[in-house]
Design a protein around this motif. Structure first.
Motif, PDB file in Angstrom:
ATOM      1  N   TYR A   1       4.028   6.678   5.104  1.00 37.08           N
ATOM      2  CA  TYR A   1       4.283   6.598   6.557  1.00 37.08           C
ATOM      3  C   TYR A   1       5.779   6.418   6.832  1.00 37.08           C
ATOM      4  O   TYR A   1       6.377   7.128   7.644  1.00 37.08           O
ATOM      5  CB  TYR A   1       3.472   5.419   7.126  1.00 37.08           C
ATOM      6  N   LEU A   2       6.414   5.472   6.136  1.00 38.39           N
ATOM      7  CA  LEU A   2       7.836   5.178   6.361  1.00 38.39           C
ATOM      8  C   LEU A   2       8.715   6.380   6.045  1.00 38.39           C
ATOM      9  O   LEU A   2       9.546   6.800   6.857  1.00 38.39           O
ATOM     10  CB  LEU A   2       8.295   4.000   5.489  1.00 38.39           C
ATOM     11  N   VAL A   3       8.518   6.949   4.858  1.00 41.46           N
ATOM     12  CA  VAL A   3       9.369   8.063   4.415  1.00 41.46           C
ATOM     13  C   VAL A   3       9.182   9.256   5.349  1.00 41.46           C
ATOM     14  O   VAL A   3      10.148   9.871   5.806  1.00 41.46           O
ATOM     15  CB  VAL A   3       9.040   8.438   2.954  1.00 41.46           C
TER      16      VAL A   3
ATOM     17  N   SER B   1      -6.806   3.094   6.098  1.00 38.59           N
ATOM     18  CA  SER B   1      -6.608   2.564   4.748  1.00 38.59           C
ATOM     19  C   SER B   1      -6.774   1.036   4.748  1.00 38.59           C
ATOM     20  O   SER B   1      -7.404   0.461   3.859  1.00 38.59           O
ATOM     21  CB  SER B   1      -5.233   3.005   4.253  1.00 38.59           C
ATOM     22  N   ALA B   2      -6.234   0.359   5.759  1.00 42.90           N
ATOM     23  CA  ALA B   2      -6.333  -1.111   5.837  1.00 42.90           C
ATOM     24  C   ALA B   2      -7.792  -1.557   5.951  1.00 42.90           C
ATOM     25  O   ALA B   2      -8.206  -2.527   5.323  1.00 42.90           O
ATOM     26  CB  ALA B   2      -5.537  -1.622   7.030  1.00 42.90           C
TER      27      ALA B   2
ATOM     28  N   SER C   1       0.825  -1.215   0.000  1.00 41.41           N
ATOM     29  CA  SER C   1       0.000   0.000   0.000  1.00 41.41           C
ATOM     30  C   SER C   1       0.857   1.262   0.000  1.00 41.41           C
ATOM     31  O   SER C   1       1.863   1.364   0.706  1.00 41.41           O
ATOM     32  CB  SER C   1      -0.967  -0.013   1.188  1.00 41.41           C
ATOM     33  N   LEU C   2       0.429   2.222  -0.788  1.00 46.30           N
ATOM     34  CA  LEU C   2       1.170   3.478  -0.934  1.00 46.30           C
ATOM     35  C   LEU C   2       1.182   4.239   0.389  1.00 46.30           C
ATOM     36  O   LEU C   2       2.200   4.827   0.775  1.00 46.30           O
ATOM     37  CB  LEU C   2       0.500   4.322  -2.034  1.00 46.30           C
TER      38      LEU C   2
END
Length: 419
Positions: free
Chosen positions: A24-26, A234-235, A18-19
């Motif tokens: 979130y990570l970046v 989103s999930a 998922s985008l």
């Protein structure tokens, strides 16, 4: 168990595609490296030596020092008639009318035994003299000691507290005259002994990396109260798109297993990168401490991440799951953002005072002694949020099961009609 494991991995793979998750990570990495890069810590690894010019500044619990600091703040703010307040965490300037100023000037006179006008004259004369001595050199002028308000010898702490209370009434709340503010306000130049004690705390109690990981958690906590909301919503919404097929397929899987696996997958996928980030950020500290001959705590990143950050991720995701499952909308986003920002803005102090806040702050490098005093409250806070997270997930399961029964009835009818 094999089926649950397979379900869990499937949910992890879904998140990994998922985008929103990559955003979130970046965002997390950029935010945390930006905040942590300016921490001046290397110079704190060298032991203070006798006879240094300065050992820095610290807070004093000494009542006389607190009274001195409080009165000087009041004096300076009265002189300029500009009073700083922080409603909702943002700076707002307050000016007082003549009558209000008079009340506070009289209160100051009571504490000092000197007319306010006379104090103002002495203050001006003092600075004029410093300016003459510095011969116009701004550097020397800026390093000069402040002029000190003369307190009455027999001034009691009770009297001082009454004056602060009065100032708080007049100026408004979230000003320097609130108890939580001025109690931490006795600022003093540290002595060699103080500096040595700070150094001992840093090396022995915090083992260097502990101090750094508290600061890491301070920043990460703000961020983790916000970002997992989007991952969770989103999930749950993705699941809505594949609704009917899911219903038939998942009859063999209980709602508890389905929601439980999805929730755990989200918690793990949100938490693991945070743990890795903490480890990478801790490494230079452990190395530098080793170079300075100090044994650092190599596991500080695990202890602090699990205690401080995991409960936040858990409760934010739990709330996002419940609201999204119950409403099938993105309602969780505004609701939880308001909660996160409300928590950040409600902090009267950036170190400790945890209470029941979602975002727990410790925006300082060190101060282990004070942290140890407040640790019990931190445990209570985090324990409560972990329990709340479990309750939210159980409620989500209940909502999901109820909807599924409704869906199966509908779907069963449709099948009968079609055949």
């Amino acid at each position: 168990a094999g089926m649950i494991g397979a379900l869990f991995l499937k949910e992890c793979r879904k998140i990994a595609k998922s985008l929103v998750y990559y955003v979130y990570l970046v965002a997390f990495v950029l935010f945390i490296t930006g905040q942590m890069s300016d921490v001046e810590w290397v110079d704190q690894l060298s032991e203070p030596q006798p006879g240094q010019e300065s050992y820095g500044y610290g807070y004093s619990n000494d009542e006389r020092m607190i009274m001195q600091s409080g009165m000087e703040t009041l004096f300076q703010e009265l002189l300029s008639n500009r009073f700083a307040t922080y409603p909702f965490g943002f700076y707002k300037e307050v000016t007082l009318n003549e009558e209000e100023q008079e009340v506070l000037k009289r209160a100051m006179q009571q504490c000092t035994g000197m007319e306010f006008e006379q104090m103002a004259e002495e203050n001006t004369a003092y600075w004029m003299e410093i300016w003459m001595e510095a011969e116009g050199s701004a550097a020397e002028f800026s390093e000069a000691e402040m002029w000190h308000v003369p307190l009455r010898e027999d001034l009691t702490y009770e009297e001082f507290e009454q004056v602060m209370e009065k100032a708080c009434e007049i100026v408004g709340s979230r000003s320097y005259y609130e108890k939580s503010f001025y109690e931490k306000g006795g600022i003093v130049a540290l002595t060699y002994e103080d500096a040595l004690e700070h150094y001992r705390e840093l090396c022995e109690d915090d083992k260097v990396s502990g101090a750094q990981m508290r600061l890491f958690c301070d920043y990460a906590c703000i961020f983790l109260a916000v970002l997992p909301i989007f991952v969770g919503v989103s999930a749950c919404l993705k699941d809505k798109r594949a609704k009917a097929a899911e219903l038939i397929r998942s009859r063999s899987v209980s709602g508890a297993a389905l929601i439980g696996c999805r929730y755990l997958a989200n918690v793990v996928m949100c938490f693991v990168p945070v743990l890795l980030c903490a480890l990478l950020m801790q490494m230079p500290y452990v190395y530098a401490a080793g170079q300075a001959g100090i044994e650092a705590d190599a596991l500080a990143f695990v202890k602090y991440s699990f205690l401080w950050l995991l409960p936040v991720i858990m409760v934010v995701l739990g709330a996002a799951f419940l609201l999204t499952e119950a409403t099938e909308t993105i309602l969780a986003i505004p609701v939880l953002l308001a909660w996160a920002f409300g928590s950040v803005l409600s902090a009267a102090t950036l170190t400790g005072n945890f209470g029941w806040k979602l975002v727990t702050r410790w925006n300082t490098f060190g101060s282990y002694g004070r942290y140890a005093e407040e640790l019990g409250q931190l445990y209570r806070n985090k324990g409560m949020y972990m329990a709340l997270a479990v309750i939210l997930v159980l409620l989500t399961v209940a909502v999901y099961e109820k909807k599924r029964r409704k869906g199966e009835m509908l779907y069963g009818k449709l099948r009968k009609n079609n055949s």
